[in-house]
Scaffold this active site. Structure first.
Site, mmCIF file in Angstrom:
data_model
loop_
_atom_site.group_PDB
_atom_site.id
_atom_site.type_symbol
_atom_site.label_atom_id
_atom_site.label_comp_id
_atom_site.label_asym_id
_atom_site.label_seq_id
_atom_site.Cartn_x
_atom_site.Cartn_y
_atom_site.Cartn_z
ATOM 1 N N SER A 62 0.838 -1.203 0.000
ATOM 2 C CA SER A 62 0.000 0.000 0.000
ATOM 3 C C SER A 62 0.877 1.259 0.000
ATOM 4 C CB SER A 62 -0.953 -0.031 1.207
ATOM 5 O OG SER A 62 -1.930 0.979 1.110
ATOM 6 N N ASP A 84 -9.303 -6.035 -4.284
ATOM 7 C CA ASP A 84 -8.880 -4.881 -3.490
ATOM 8 C C ASP A 84 -9.982 -3.824 -3.526
ATOM 9 O OD1 ASP A 84 -7.645 -2.620 -2.384
ATOM 10 O OD2 ASP A 84 -5.681 -3.190 -3.166
ATOM 11 N N HIS A 115 -7.486 -5.726 -0.061
ATOM 12 C CA HIS A 115 -6.394 -4.776 0.141
ATOM 13 C C HIS A 115 -5.477 -5.172 1.292
ATOM 14 C CE1 HIS A 115 -4.271 -1.002 -0.226
ATOM 15 N NE2 HIS A 115 -4.411 -0.800 1.071
#
Length: 358
Positions: A212, A289, A319
């Site tokens: 991320s 995600d 995610h």
């Protein structure tokens, strides 16, 4: 008495009237000049005053609106940090950082300094024979602390048989300072430098891993030419092309796509930087995600300049939980081994791994 009257009359007759005194003459002349100037300029002054009133009446609202927009832009610009970085989520994340011992992992609690002398904290989890193993330099996401990544670190430690160095950015966990884009870049470089100073790890087998927000940090570290021969492999998981592009996805306002790049305080422009990366790269994309569109990971893969790159697309990966899917670690391990050996090149098609939950 006669002489006294004569002297008084002579004195009076010989004295100069007050208005004929030279001092009064100067005052009178100056006064006349000032009055003349005022009279001549009065019309011009009146016209200018009226013009200013009309100008403000017409353009004052516009000026006030532009000033308001400028102020709002400044507020949003500086609010970008609050919207992006969440070191206090969940609560007490800046106070309590779980230690690897809770998962029976051997570790060192490391304190080192960033490039600007900000004090940083991390956990170095070492294998029994650390020189014989690769070392994963792990950059986490935008919330919490490294203690929240311990289950993932244990998986890397166990399945990849790797040392794991978990680093807390400035402003996160037990590290000092406040988070910022440039600050996180300094922290990442300092972490890599720290590993290169250690004599108990193999410097030729350092794997930089970013998930991320950590993906943006890892890309910045890997794209620097000075680091190209220091990183054996780069792994990016569920990351984004840039913060401005993410803003377009998350903020329900059509006008945001017209905002200039300088409007965004944090950019993390990975799409631009990834083209300059030369080390082997593995992109891990969870196709479920819900935060970062999987298309961004495909975009990063397509723009990557490395001749050895690999794309793992996990159909049911979300995610934050892609790493929890079965066979995740085995596929990652085989991908690292194959890409390090040069069996994957620029022309390779993306790899799809059908991973089913149990």
């Amino acid at each position: 008495m006669a002489s006294d009257n004569y002297d008084e009359e002579k004195l009076l007759s010989s004295s100069t009237p007050p208005d004929m005194n030279p001092d009064f003459l100067v005052i009178r002349v100056v006064g006349r000049i000032v009055l003349s100037v005022i009279k001549q300029c009065w019309a011009m002054c009146s016209a200018m005053f009226i013009s200013m009133c009309i100008f403000y009446w017409i353009f004052g609202g516009i000026s006030a609106f532009l000033l308001l927009c400028f102020s709002a832009a400044g507020i949003v610009y500086h609010a970008g940090d609050k919207m992006l970085y969440h070191p206090d989520n969940p609560p007490n994340s800046r106070i309590f950082v779980p230690a690897p011992r809770i998962l029976s992992l051997p570790f060192e609690s490391v304190h080192f300094k960033s490039l600007d002398s900000t004090k940083l904290h991390g956990y170095l989890i070492l294998q029994p024979q650390p020189l014989e193993c690769p070392t994963v330099l792990f950059f986490h996401g935008n919330a919490g602390n490294i203690g929240h990544r311990l289950p993932n670190a244990k998986g890397l430690f166990k399945h990849l048989h790797a040392n794991v160095f978990l680093v807390e950015y400035r402003g996160y966990g037990l590290s000092d300072g406040c988070p910022s884009e440039s600050g996180l870049y300094k922290d990442a470089q300092a972490a890599l430098n720290y590993l290169l100073l250690r004599q108990d790890i193999d410097h030729s087998r350092i794997i930089v891993f970013g998930r991320s927000l950590g993906g943006g940090v890892a890309v910045e570290l890997a794209h620097k030419p000075s680091n190209s021969d220091k990183i054996a492999c780069l792994v990016i998981e569920n990351s984004f092309t840039s913060i401005p592009e993410m803003a377009k996805q998350l903020i329900p306002w059509k006008g945001i796509k017209y905002l200039p790049l300088w409007f965004h305080k944090n950019k993390f422009d990975s799409k631009k930087k990834v083209s300059g990366i030369r080390c082997p790269v593995i992109f891990i994309s969870g196709l479920c995600d819900q935060l970062v569109p999987p298309s961004m990971m495909l975009d990063l893969y397509n723009h990557c300049g490395s001749e050895r790159k690999y794309l793992m697309q996990i159909p049911n990966g979300d995610h934050n939980g892609t790493w929890t899917k079965p066979t995740y670690y085995s596929q990652l391990k085989s991908s690292i081994e194959s890409i390090a050996s040069g069996r994957h090149n620029l022309q390779q098609e993306p790899q799809h791994f059908s991973i089913h939950t149990v």
